[in-house]
Design a protein around this motif. Structure first.
Motif, PDB file in Angstrom:
ATOM      1  N   CYS A  41       0.832  -1.209   0.000  1.00  0.00           N
ATOM      2  CA  CYS A  41       0.000   0.000   0.000  1.00  0.00           C
ATOM      3  C   CYS A  41       0.865   1.256   0.000  1.00  0.00           C
ATOM      4  CB  CYS A  41      -0.922   0.020   1.218  1.00  0.00           C
ATOM      5  SG  CYS A  41      -2.279  -1.167   1.153  1.00  0.00           S
ATOM      6  N   MET A  42       1.966   1.239   0.721  1.00  0.00           N
ATOM      7  CA  MET A  42       2.851   2.397   0.788  1.00  0.00           C
ATOM      8  C   MET A  42       3.466   2.738  -0.571  1.00  0.00           C
ATOM      9  SD  MET A  42       5.124   2.106   4.225  1.00  0.00           S
ATOM     10  CE  MET A  42       4.411   2.269   5.863  1.00  0.00           C
ATOM     11  N   ILE A  43       3.749   1.719  -1.342  1.00  0.00           N
ATOM     12  CA  ILE A  43       4.413   1.941  -2.631  1.00  0.00           C
ATOM     13  C   ILE A  43       3.517   2.728  -3.585  1.00  0.00           C
ATOM     14  CG2 ILE A  43       5.359   0.758  -4.653  1.00  0.00           C
ATOM     15  CD1 ILE A  43       6.282  -1.462  -2.684  1.00  0.00           C
ATOM     16  N   LEU A  74      -5.977  -9.988  12.043  1.00  0.00           N
ATOM     17  CA  LEU A  74      -5.583  -8.609  11.742  1.00  0.00           C
ATOM     18  C   LEU A  74      -5.288  -8.388  10.269  1.00  0.00           C
ATOM     19  CD1 LEU A  74      -4.651  -5.769  12.775  1.00  0.00           C
ATOM     20  CD2 LEU A  74      -2.370  -6.787  13.059  1.00  0.00           C
ATOM     21  N   SER A  75      -4.733  -9.384   9.618  1.00  0.00           N
ATOM     22  CA  SER A  75      -4.323  -9.198   8.225  1.00  0.00           C
ATOM     23  C   SER A  75      -5.488  -8.841   7.316  1.00  0.00           C
ATOM     24  CB  SER A  75      -3.625 -10.460   7.710  1.00  0.00           C
ATOM     25  OG  SER A  75      -4.449 -11.596   7.859  1.00  0.00           O
ATOM     26  N   GLY A  76      -6.694  -9.273   7.675  1.00  0.00           N
ATOM     27  CA  GLY A  76      -7.855  -8.919   6.862  1.00  0.00           C
ATOM     28  C   GLY A  76      -8.073  -7.420   6.774  1.00  0.00           C
ATOM     29  N   LEU A  77      -7.659  -6.692   7.826  1.00  0.00           N
ATOM     30  CA  LEU A  77      -7.812  -5.228   7.825  1.00  0.00           C
ATOM     31  C   LEU A  77      -6.787  -4.536   6.942  1.00  0.00           C
ATOM     32  CD1 LEU A  77      -8.483  -4.676  11.637  1.00  0.00           C
ATOM     33  CD2 LEU A  77     -10.156  -4.789   9.773  1.00  0.00           C
ATOM     34  N   THR A  78      -5.798  -5.286   6.466  1.00  0.00           N
ATOM     35  CA  THR A  78      -4.811  -4.710   5.549  1.00  0.00           C
ATOM     36  C   THR A  78      -5.132  -5.056   4.095  1.00  0.00           C
ATOM     37  OG1 THR A  78      -3.306  -6.621   5.600  1.00  0.00           O
ATOM     38  CG2 THR A  78      -3.056  -4.955   7.346  1.00  0.00           C
ATOM     39  N   TYR A  79      -6.273  -5.695   3.888  1.00  0.00           N
ATOM     40  CA  TYR A  79      -6.691  -6.034   2.524  1.00  0.00           C
ATOM     41  C   TYR A  79      -8.113  -5.536   2.294  1.00  0.00           C
ATOM     42  CZ  TYR A  79      -7.001  -8.795  -1.780  1.00  0.00           C
ATOM     43  OH  TYR A  79      -7.135  -9.193  -3.096  1.00  0.00           O
ATOM     44  N   LEU A  80      -8.331  -4.293   2.660  1.00  0.00           N
ATOM     45  CA  LEU A  80      -9.623  -3.659   2.428  1.00  0.00           C
ATOM     46  C   LEU A  80      -9.701  -3.193   0.978  1.00  0.00           C
ATOM     47  CD1 LEU A  80      -9.739  -1.553   5.721  1.00  0.00           C
ATOM     48  CD2 LEU A  80     -10.857  -3.749   5.273  1.00  0.00           C
ATOM     49  N   PRO A  81     -10.886  -3.215   0.377  1.00  0.00           N
ATOM     50  CA  PRO A  81     -10.998  -2.951  -1.061  1.00  0.00           C
ATOM     51  C   PRO A  81     -10.807  -1.479  -1.422  1.00  0.00           C
ATOM     52  CG  PRO A  81     -13.165  -3.293  -0.093  1.00  0.00           C
ATOM     53  CD  PRO A  81     -12.165  -3.611   0.980  1.00  0.00           C
ATOM     54  N   GLY A  82     -10.257  -1.262  -2.611  1.00  0.00           N
ATOM     55  CA  GLY A  82     -10.199   0.068  -3.196  1.00  0.00           C
ATOM     56  C   GLY A  82      -9.185   1.000  -2.545  1.00  0.00           C
ATOM     57  N   LYS A  83      -9.101   2.200  -3.096  1.00  0.00           N
ATOM     58  CA  LYS A  83      -8.182   3.211  -2.577  1.00  0.00           C
ATOM     59  C   LYS A  83      -8.525   3.632  -1.152  1.00  0.00           C
ATOM     60  CE  LYS A  83      -6.018   7.621  -3.787  1.00  0.00           C
ATOM     61  NZ  LYS A  83      -5.963   8.724  -4.787  1.00  0.00           N
ATOM     62  N   PRO A  84      -9.808   3.813  -0.797  1.00  0.00           N
ATOM     63  CA  PRO A  84     -10.133   4.141   0.601  1.00  0.00           C
ATOM     64  C   PRO A  84      -9.658   3.064   1.570  1.00  0.00           C
ATOM     65  CG  PRO A  84     -12.006   4.608  -0.811  1.00  0.00           C
ATOM     66  CD  PRO A  84     -11.014   3.870  -1.655  1.00  0.00           C
ATOM     67  N   GLY A  85      -9.766   1.808   1.159  1.00  0.00           N
ATOM     68  CA  GLY A  85      -9.308   0.714   2.006  1.00  0.00           C
ATOM     69  C   GLY A  85      -7.803   0.780   2.223  1.00  0.00           C
ATOM     70  N   ARG A  86      -7.052   1.116   1.170  1.00  0.00           N
ATOM     71  CA  ARG A  86      -5.599   1.222   1.308  1.00  0.00           C
ATOM     72  C   ARG A  86      -5.225   2.386   2.225  1.00  0.00           C
ATOM     73  NH1 ARG A  86      -6.105  -0.001  -4.224  1.00  0.00           N
ATOM     74  NH2 ARG A  86      -5.619   2.123  -4.917  1.00  0.00           N
ATOM     75  N   LEU A 138      -3.058   2.225   5.853  1.00  0.00           N
ATOM     76  CA  LEU A 138      -1.872   3.005   6.193  1.00  0.00           C
ATOM     77  C   LEU A 138      -2.062   3.810   7.478  1.00  0.00           C
ATOM     78  CD1 LEU A 138      -0.762   4.226   2.655  1.00  0.00           C
ATOM     79  CD2 LEU A 138       0.207   2.384   4.042  1.00  0.00           C
ATOM     80  N   LYS A 139      -3.267   4.314   7.715  1.00  0.00           N
ATOM     81  CA  LYS A 139      -3.539   5.031   8.965  1.00  0.00           C
ATOM     82  C   LYS A 139      -3.426   4.103  10.157  1.00  0.00           C
ATOM     83  CE  LYS A 139      -6.468   8.759   7.161  1.00  0.00           C
ATOM     84  NZ  LYS A 139      -7.812   9.387   7.184  1.00  0.00           N
ATOM     85  N   GLY A 140      -3.930   2.899  10.013  1.00  0.00           N
ATOM     86  CA  GLY A 140      -3.828   1.921  11.091  1.00  0.00           C
ATOM     87  C   GLY A 140      -2.381   1.552  11.377  1.00  0.00           C
ATOM     88  N   TYR A 141      -1.572   1.449  10.307  1.00  0.00           N
ATOM     89  CA  TYR A 141      -0.163   1.133  10.489  1.00  0.00           C
ATOM     90  C   TYR A 141       0.559   2.239  11.256  1.00  0.00           C
ATOM     91  CZ  TYR A 141       4.781   0.878   9.352  1.00  0.00           C
ATOM     92  OH  TYR A 141       6.150   0.868   9.434  1.00  0.00           O
TER      93      TYR A 141
END
Length: 337
Positions: free
Chosen positions: A274-276, A308-320, A324-327
């Motif tokens: 997501c960061m890239i 937890l990993s499911g929260l890092t695979y949210l759909p679309g740009k808003p999900g990404r 990143l905010k959670g990270y």
């Protein structure tokens, strides 16, 4: 036979390896230090040979062609003469008093223990800041126990390589072999042998100092992004290395821990992709999750919807963006970077 082998993989480590090696010498002649000169082009090899000349009953040196961190660990494991085995990276070091206590405990326990767990310290040396990670809520202190005795892990607690001392014969039995020219292989080293472990001992001492702050360090954000393909490769290797259903049939507690471990690795890969912020990175994130889905739909469902990993695979740009905010919140809370 030596009580323990410390393997120190070194590549162009002349600036900091002496601090590491000096901290290990307190093992005395009951231990051995194997320095792996991994094709260094600076004075690493010469420094290693100097230590071997001064401490011939403790230090051995293996000079080899460059193969990366995992290759160095493999070489150390092949030649280790100690009953127990620990990897210490060349920019890290061990606490003297904690090491003395570890050596005493290893001698007392003989071959009754498969794995020793100690605390480790995130050492932001240049900032004069430290954070200790202990396991006193996970295992009883200085008693032989098993996975059934294991407590609940906090978000910041993992059985990382820095915390672990394995019985050498167990590592060999597990068949753990790390890929060459690949970063982040410590994740596989600390994961694949776990189902072979039956007897555990926890020492509530801050043994390992994990140095953070070097610009070229493999765990800083820019390095993660640069080496994202290697992170993905190791994540796949970890997911492929153990039959979790078999683990579950023997120990539900160990199963839950190992599932959690894969979850955090999937999270790391997903977050940095997501960061890239490129279309290629989006495709790689999707491909990683599809790989898990094709390999094991049950594992995919658990990772996608119950961890937890499911929260890092949210759909679309808003999900990404939410990922990143959670990270960023987690990084501030746990100071892991």
């Amino acid at each position: 036979m030596k009580d323990i082998t410390f393997v120190v993989p070194c590549y162009n480590a002349e600036d900091y390896m002496k601090r590491c090696l000096d901290s290990l010498l307190f093992c005395g002649e009951d231990g051995e230090i194997i320095i792996i000169d991994d094709g260094s082009t600076d004075n690493t090899g010469a420094i290693a040979d100097e230590y071997a000349a001064v401490y011939p009953n403790i230090v051995r040196v293996v000079h080899k062609a460059n193969g990366g961190h995992g290759s160095g660990i493999n070489a150390g494991l092949r030649t280790a003469a100690g009953r127990f085995f620990k990897v210490v990276d060349s920019d890290d070091w061990l606490d003297r008093k904690a090491l003395e206590w570890l050596m005493k405990c290893l001698k007392w326990q003989k071959d009754d223990v498969d794995m020793v767990v100690c605390n480790y310290v995130y050492d932001h040396l240049y900032e004069n800041r430290q954070k200790s990670v202990s396991f006193n809520n996970i295992f009883p202190k200085e008693k032989i126990c098993g996975w059934r005795d294991m407590g609940n892990f906090k978000p910041s607690q993992y059985l990382v390589m820095h915390a672990l001392v394995f019985r050498t014969a167990l590592l060999r039995e597990s068949g753990v072999k790390l890929p060459a020219h690949t970063f982040y292989v410590d994740n596989l080293f600390a994961y694949k042998p776990l189902p072979y472990v039956q007897k555990i001992m926890y020492l509530d001492v801050d043994l390992y100092h994990y140095f953070l702050g070097r610009a070229d360090q493999s765990v800083n954000e820019e390095s993660y992004k640069k080496r994202i393909d290697q992170q993905i490769a190791v994540t796949k290797l970890v997911a492929d290395s153990v039959d979790l259903e078999l683990v579950k049939s023997k120990s539900r507690k160990l199963f839950r821990y190992m599932l959690r471990n894969i979850s955090i690795m999937m999270s790391i890969s997903s977050v940095y992709l997501c960061m890239i912020q490129t279309e290629e990175a989006v495709r790689k994130r999707r491909a990683l999750w599809e790989y898990i889905k094709k390999k094991d739909r049950g594992l995919y469902r658990r990772l996608r919807y119950t961890t937890l990993s499911g929260l890092t695979y949210l759909p679309g740009k808003p999900g990404r963006m939410l990922t990143l905010k959670g990270y960023e919140m987690a990084k501030k809370t746990y100071q892991f970077s």
